[in-house]
Design a protein around this motif. Structure first.
Motif, PDB file in Angstrom:
ATOM      1  N   TYR A 393      20.303  76.622 -82.115  1.00 47.21           N
ATOM      2  CA  TYR A 393      20.316  76.063 -80.644  1.00 47.21           C
ATOM      3  C   TYR A 393      19.758  76.957 -79.733  1.00 47.21           C
ATOM      4  N   HIS A 394      19.848  78.217 -79.676  1.00 49.15           N
ATOM      5  CA  HIS A 394      19.492  79.050 -78.691  1.00 49.15           C
ATOM      6  C   HIS A 394      17.968  79.769 -78.889  1.00 49.15           C
ATOM      7  N   ASP A 395      17.525  79.177 -79.697  1.00 45.89           N
ATOM      8  CA  ASP A 395      15.934  79.484 -80.028  1.00 45.89           C
ATOM      9  C   ASP A 395      14.993  78.841 -78.942  1.00 45.89           C
ATOM     10  N   PRO A 396      14.053  79.180 -78.460  1.00 44.78           N
ATOM     11  CA  PRO A 396      13.117  78.581 -77.733  1.00 44.78           C
ATOM     12  C   PRO A 396      12.540  77.217 -78.275  1.00 44.78           C
ATOM     13  N   VAL A 397      12.663  76.244 -77.233  1.00 42.32           N
ATOM     14  CA  VAL A 397      11.909  74.884 -77.700  1.00 42.32           C
ATOM     15  C   VAL A 397      10.387  75.242 -77.922  1.00 42.32           C
ATOM     16  N   ALA A 398       9.731  74.775 -78.754  1.00 41.83           N
ATOM     17  CA  ALA A 398       8.523  75.055 -78.956  1.00 41.83           C
ATOM     18  C   ALA A 398       7.804  73.699 -79.575  1.00 41.83           C
ATOM     19  N   THR A 399       7.428  72.906 -78.849  1.00 45.81           N
ATOM     20  CA  THR A 399       7.011  71.509 -79.064  1.00 45.81           C
ATOM     21  C   THR A 399       5.443  71.347 -78.584  1.00 45.81           C
ATOM     22  N   ASP A 400       4.786  70.315 -78.846  1.00 43.19           N
ATOM     23  CA  ASP A 400       3.368  70.116 -78.589  1.00 43.19           C
ATOM     24  C   ASP A 400       3.331  69.105 -77.240  1.00 43.19           C
ATOM     25  N   HIS A 401       4.443  68.726 -76.863  1.00 44.25           N
ATOM     26  CA  HIS A 401       4.601  67.761 -75.742  1.00 44.25           C
ATOM     27  C   HIS A 401       3.913  68.153 -74.236  1.00 44.25           C
ATOM     28  N   PRO A 402       3.140  67.220 -73.829  1.00 42.92           N
ATOM     29  CA  PRO A 402       2.940  67.852 -72.228  1.00 42.92           C
ATOM     30  C   PRO A 402       4.126  67.748 -71.326  1.00 42.92           C
ATOM     31  N   VAL A 403       4.206  69.176 -70.926  1.00 45.74           N
ATOM     32  CA  VAL A 403       5.377  69.272 -69.868  1.00 45.74           C
ATOM     33  C   VAL A 403       4.898  69.823 -68.677  1.00 45.74           C
ATOM     34  N   LEU A 404       5.500  69.438 -67.488  1.00 50.93           N
ATOM     35  CA  LEU A 404       5.294  70.200 -66.200  1.00 50.93           C
ATOM     36  C   LEU A 404       6.691  70.843 -65.930  1.00 50.93           C
ATOM     37  N   VAL A 405       6.507  72.107 -65.837  1.00 44.94           N
ATOM     38  CA  VAL A 405       7.735  73.048 -65.714  1.00 44.94           C
ATOM     39  C   VAL A 405       7.665  73.444 -64.021  1.00 44.94           C
ATOM     40  N   LEU A 406       8.606  72.955 -63.223  1.00 45.58           N
ATOM     41  CA  LEU A 406       8.705  73.229 -61.727  1.00 45.58           C
ATOM     42  C   LEU A 406      10.037  74.155 -61.571  1.00 45.58           C
ATOM     43  N   ASN A 456      -0.831  60.664 -66.329  1.00 41.34           N
ATOM     44  CA  ASN A 456      -1.644  61.125 -67.187  1.00 41.34           C
ATOM     45  C   ASN A 456      -1.441  62.025 -68.450  1.00 41.34           C
ATOM     46  N   ALA A 457      -0.023  62.502 -68.250  1.00 41.98           N
ATOM     47  CA  ALA A 457       0.557  63.171 -69.304  1.00 41.98           C
ATOM     48  C   ALA A 457      -0.673  64.674 -69.749  1.00 41.98           C
ATOM     49  N   ASP A 458      -0.709  65.027 -68.543  1.00 40.95           N
ATOM     50  CA  ASP A 458      -1.718  66.188 -68.496  1.00 40.95           C
ATOM     51  C   ASP A 458      -1.374  67.179 -67.375  1.00 40.95           C
ATOM     52  N   ALA A 459      -0.903  68.459 -67.799  1.00 35.92           N
ATOM     53  CA  ALA A 459      -0.161  69.300 -66.647  1.00 35.92           C
ATOM     54  C   ALA A 459      -1.477  70.226 -66.435  1.00 35.92           C
ATOM     55  N   HIS A 460      -2.327  70.488 -67.333  1.00 36.05           N
ATOM     56  CA  HIS A 460      -3.474  71.577 -67.152  1.00 36.05           C
ATOM     57  C   HIS A 460      -4.335  71.203 -66.002  1.00 36.05           C
ATOM     58  N   ASP A 461      -4.778  69.914 -65.999  1.00 37.16           N
ATOM     59  CA  ASP A 461      -5.781  69.484 -65.070  1.00 37.16           C
ATOM     60  C   ASP A 461      -5.289  69.030 -63.513  1.00 37.16           C
ATOM     61  N   LEU A 462      -4.007  69.333 -63.420  1.00 37.13           N
ATOM     62  CA  LEU A 462      -3.207  68.730 -62.249  1.00 37.13           C
ATOM     63  C   LEU A 462      -3.599  69.765 -61.205  1.00 37.13           C
ATOM     64  N   ASP A 463      -3.969  69.369 -60.014  1.00 34.56           N
ATOM     65  CA  ASP A 463      -4.419  70.000 -58.722  1.00 34.56           C
ATOM     66  C   ASP A 463      -3.338  70.391 -58.036  1.00 34.56           C
TER      67      ASP A 463
END
Length: 489
Positions: A393-406, A456-463
């Motif tokens: 449970y306390h392990d980091p969540v590691a998935t391939d989903h597009p995620v915007l972290v704020l 767009n489900a893409d955080a990397h190209d977000l301006d």
């Protein structure tokens, strides 16, 4: 003999094919009650077993609100939103559909589900019966413990079964019943933990996720409350010192705060506050204790627009006038009353407190908040039933989903270090630190960024350059507001 067996097998197969298949439960939606005022909102319930593993016994009617998309041809993947707390009801977020989520709602439904134990989903409430109790008193600790014991004895629920993993399996059952194949997630504060746990348990059901103010499974409440709160307070004092109007009005506000702490801790209960209750108008004289002051200050740091008052309020308390601090406690008490205390402790006493180390306990004195929260919660978790959680449970969540972290740069409870840690384990995540804001980043252009990300489900190209325009609001130097800006020649 083999022909007979083949015939029997064929007949058995035919029986299976013709047998009725159990249909997925359907949710009957109808216009929401007046509590939810968002246009077009539809509400319903879904019965789930409290004990999901046994699939028998007591059931919970999960309270659900669907805020339909404005488009006549909406996208098939809605936004499911999780509230904070733990203990906040997600349907209380409905107003955000007319605000920060309005752009998202143009094309997608917004779905709000009161997590088991909150809102109207079998709430584990334990509200105070003394609404005018605004100041911290030593006996309030014992009173709180007695109150929670009484509430626990009165619940019909098995409080061990209100952990985040079980609740997220509820959410996926609602998803199926509503007929959605994939969903997008939004989580705020504890809701980010819920979203991360959902992503790990139901990865194929998720298209993309926004997590705002990270409180991941690795954050063991309330271990970091003091450290993260101290960081935000130090930043506020530094900002006041760098602001000529604030520095001229109040001097070294950090030194005054430290002096106030020393005074109240030196003679606990000997300092009397004379003030008028801002809700009832009644005159009061009560002893002031440091933990009351610390709690009010820490809560005010959540929102920079409220924190703009802190230098003025700290300066007045330093001079012996505690009335403004009491007034500041009122809206904070109203927010606390919306949290389901039983659900809060069912989560914290199962997922957090049992995993706090001795070293973490010893490190709790080096901040203005001190060990109070940890000591109080430890006592409560000493009698609160503890649920089971998965080994990882306390392990980091590691998935391939597009995620915007704020993350809000001024956040006193989930500062950017938590967002940075979560994003480092998600290859398709991007961490955006929003300047000038605290707990919750939906200011300025951030709602626009959220809508673009969901589209767009893409955080990397977000301006995200537009966030550079955001900054801390100006400090109040009087009760009328900030000092007026001088015209430059």
């Amino acid at each position: 003999m083999s022909n007979i067996l083949s015939l029997l097998y064929s007949l058995w197969t035919l029986v299976l094919l013709c047998a009725p298949i159990a249909a997925a439960p359907r949710i009957e939606l109808e216009p929401c009650p007046r509590k939810i005022t968002v246009s077009g909102a539809q509400c319903g319930t879904l019965e789930v077993y409290e004990d999901r593993a046994a699939q028998s016994g007591r059931t919970i009617a999960l309270n659900i609100a669907v805020l339909p998309a404005f488009s006549r041809s909406p996208r098939p993947d809605p936004l499911f939103a999780f509230n904070g707390g733990p203990g906040g009801a997600s349907t209380d977020l409905a107003r955000m559909a007319d605000g920060p989520w309005r752009r998202i709602r143009q094309e997608r439904d917004i779905v709000l589900i009161d997590q088991r134990g909150t809102g109207e989903s079998g709430p584990l409430d334990c509200a105070s019966d003394d609404p005018d109790s605004l100041m911290f008193l030593p006996e309030a600790i014992e009173w709180s413990i007695d109150q929670l014991k009484n509430c626990l004895d009165g619940y019909e629920a098995d409080t061990r079964l209100y952990t985040t993993p079980i609740a997220m399996d509820d959410i996926d059952e609602v998803r199926r019943a509503l007929g959605y194949d994939q969903i997008n997630l939004w989580g705020g504060s504890y809701g980010t933990r819920a979203a991360l746990v959902y992503m790990r348990r139901h990865p194929t059901s998720v298209r993309a996720a926004i997590v705002d103010g990270l409180a991941p499974p690795s954050m063991r409440l309330p271990v970091h409350m003091g450290t993260d709160g101290q960081r935000a307070l130090d930043m506020l004092c530094q900002a006041c010192a760098a602001d000529p109007s604030c520095a001229e009005a109040f001097g070294d506000i950090g030194a005054k705060f430290d002096s106030l702490q020393a005074r109240l801790q030196r003679d606990p209960g000997k300092v009397l506050a004379r003030f008028q209750d801002p809700r009832t108008g009644a005159d009061h004289e009560l002893p002031v204790y440091w933990q009351g002051i610390a709690g009010v200050v820490r809560a005010a740091l959540y929102k920079p627009e409220i924190a703009t008052l802190l230098p003025l309020i700290i300066d007045r308390a330093y001079a012996g006038d505690y009335g403004p601090l009491v007034a500041l406690a009122v809206p904070q008490a109203d927010v606390a009353d919306k949290i389901s205390q039983g659900m809060f402790y069912s989560v914290v006493c199962s997922e957090d407190l049992p995993f706090v180390t001795d070293a973490e306990r010893r490190g709790h004195n080096a901040n203005f908040f001190g060990p109070f929260a940890l000591e109080l919660m430890s006592r409560i978790c000493g009698f609160w039933p503890q649920g089971d959680i998965p080994d990882n449970y306390h392990d980091p969540v590691a998935t391939d989903h597009p995620v915007l972290v704020l993350s809000g740069n001024l956040d006193p409870v989930t500062p950017p270090r938590w967002g940075e840690d979560v994003a480092s384990h998600l290859p398709n995540a991007r961490h955006v630190v929003v300047p000038g804001v605290g707990h919750g980043t939906a200011y300025g252009c951030v709602p626009k960024l959220m809508a673009e990300f969901i589209a767009n489900a893409d955080a990397h190209d977000l301006d995200a350059s537009c966030i550079d325009k955001l900054e801390r609001p100006a400090f109040f130097t009087t009760y009328l507001g900030p000092a007026p800006e001088e015209d430059t020649p």
